[in-house]
Design an enzyme around this catalytic site. Structure first.
Site, mmCIF file in Angstrom:
data_model
loop_
_atom_site.group_PDB
_atom_site.id
_atom_site.type_symbol
_atom_site.label_atom_id
_atom_site.label_comp_id
_atom_site.label_asym_id
_atom_site.label_seq_id
_atom_site.Cartn_x
_atom_site.Cartn_y
_atom_site.Cartn_z
ATOM 1 N N ARG A 109 0.793 -1.223 0.000
ATOM 2 C CA ARG A 109 0.000 0.000 0.000
ATOM 3 C C ARG A 109 0.833 1.284 0.000
ATOM 4 N NH1 ARG A 109 -3.075 0.448 5.777
ATOM 5 N NH2 ARG A 109 -1.309 0.900 7.127
ATOM 6 N N SER A 131 -5.127 13.172 4.841
ATOM 7 C CA SER A 131 -4.608 13.907 5.984
ATOM 8 C C SER A 131 -4.892 15.381 5.747
ATOM 9 C CB SER A 131 -3.106 13.674 6.144
ATOM 10 O OG SER A 131 -2.609 14.358 7.279
#
Length: 433
Positions: free
Chosen positions: A219, A359
């Protein structure tokens, strides 16, 4: 080819010219079939050996799989053909012959390992289910851009070669820039904030970022495509609203415009998120993780969420969710802290049950507090003078976020490896192709 018709667009009773790749050839003796494939689908070309020109038959049946051909002929109904239609050719020209020894099988009859697929990406994308991933990725970007424009955002492009990193000098790829040391940018963060101080106010960018992290996981990538957003006169709560809106727009666009691709990938019940995403504080998140009993050690205040913690919380929540109000010490210097509790930041993450996607947070727009944030994290504000100086000239309150396109595709389609969501991945082992 001006007179070319795609395979999916031919109609019975007409004479058409099609062009594409030789998917396979089936020789049944007195009759044979060439299956032509283009970006819209397949078309069966019929060769009746005793009734057709010998040279035409020889050319059509002698060509190698994956060669590029153009065929002109009459289109007829044929219920037994894969699409209910077939073409009887008048002419067939080989535009590019393929080597008979292929490094992988685009028909999918013989599986190939991911490294082999990535080494031969051109052939790999000839498989409809692989191509479908990138048609969906394209639709995600189209839908997200459309949503950004609907909320008054201007698309920008920021430098990818920089003198200093966004978050200091770590995890950067150094390059030589006309005799000077420079770096590949790890984020457009500082530049998009500078645009907030301009008359644009609300901006977004879709572009590459580069991070020299020595990960080797399914990932992580060292080059990724990020979707960035920044807006003046909003707080972190309003930024989360826009973030949630873009994600839902991406799912809605795929559901509406990629039905064929979803069917190829086996998604009969592709679900578009409709409920509001829960917003858990960091403190609530670690309490829920600890309550699952899935971790070997309990989380305490100040811990980041590990991969195992993200998975445990994802199962517990059961869908997308935000984690808000993170400890200041684990968020970057440009994230604003609460004035009444400086140990608590206005940062947030958007999570998929499998992993972190986004984020973001409210940014520190006050010059003195921003410089203090640099110093608290051991950074030299003078190295970022081009950035901090603009905060002396009237920087409005602002907030924003960023998420990776590859992770969005990966989680949306439940892919096993993030490399399946990018055409030519860059990781520790892969620099070519």
């Amino acid at each position: 080819m001006e007179d070319r018709t795609h395979a999916a667009d031919v109609a019975a009773g007409e004479t058409a010219t099609v062009a594409g790749w030789v998917h396979e050839i089936r020789d049944l003796g007195g009759i044979a079939f060439l299956i032509l494939r283009d970006r819209t689908g397949k078309l069966q070309i019929k060769f009746e050996k005793d009734e057709m020109d010998e040279a035409l038959v020889e050319t059509g049946l002698g060509v190698h799989r994956e060669s590029v051909v153009t065929v002109t002929g009459a289109v007829e109904e044929e219920p037994r053909a894969p699409t209910g239609l077939e073409m009887v050719p008048d002419s067939l020209d080989v535009l590019a012959d393929a080597d008979p020894e292929l490094p992988l099988d685009p028909s999918g009859k013989v599986d190939a390992e991911l490294p082999t697929r990535l080494d031969n990406r051109t052939l790999d994308l000839r498989k409809p289910e692989v191509k479908a991933i990138f048609e969906i990725r394209s639709e995600i970007l189209r839908s997200v851009r459309e949503y950004f424009r609907s909320v008054g955002s201007t698309e920008i492009n920021t430098p990818k070669i920089v003198a200093t990193g966004t978050e200091g000098g770590t995890e950067l790829f150094p390059i030589t820039y006309f005799g000077q040391e420079a770096f590949m940018n790890q984020s457009p963060q500082l530049f998009k904030q500078l645009m907030i101080g301009s008359g644009l106010e609300r901006v977004f960018e879709v572009g590459p970022i580069f991070r020299a992290e020595e990960h080797n996981t399914p990932r992580h990538l060292n080059e990724a495509t990020m979707i960035d957003f920044e807006s003046a006169f909003v707080d972190h709560h309003e930024a989360m609203d826009v973030c949630e809106g873009t994600l839902k727009a991406a799912y809605e666009g795929v559901a509406e415009n990629c039905a064929d691709e979803l069917e190829l990938l086996g998604y009969d019940d592709f679900a578009v998120p409709d409920d509001d995403f829960p917003r858990l504080t960091y403190e609530e998140a670690i309490e829920r993780v600890n309550a699952t009993g899935e971790l070997d050690e309990q989380l305490v205040w100040g811990d980041d969420l590990s991969t195992e913690a993200e998975k445990a919380l994802g199962v517990d929540v059961g869908g997308h969710y935000f984690v808000t109000d993170w400890p200041s010490e684990i968020k970057p210097f440009y994230i604003q802290d609460y004035d009444d509790d400086p140990q608590l930041s206005k940062g947030f993450d958007l999570m998929h049950p499998r992993m972190e996607l986004v984020s973001g947070g409210q940014r520190e727009h006050r010059y003195d507090e921003l410089v203090a944030g640099f110093e608290q994290q051991g950074l030299d504000p003078e190295q970022f003078d081009y950035y901090t100086r603009m905060f002396k000239y009237g920087m409005p309150p602002h907030a924003g976020w960023a998420y990776g396109v590859e992770r969005l595709v990966m989680t949306m389609l439940d892919l096993d490896n993030i490399r399946e969501a990018v055409l030519f991945p860059r990781d520790r082992q892969r620099l070519s192709p």
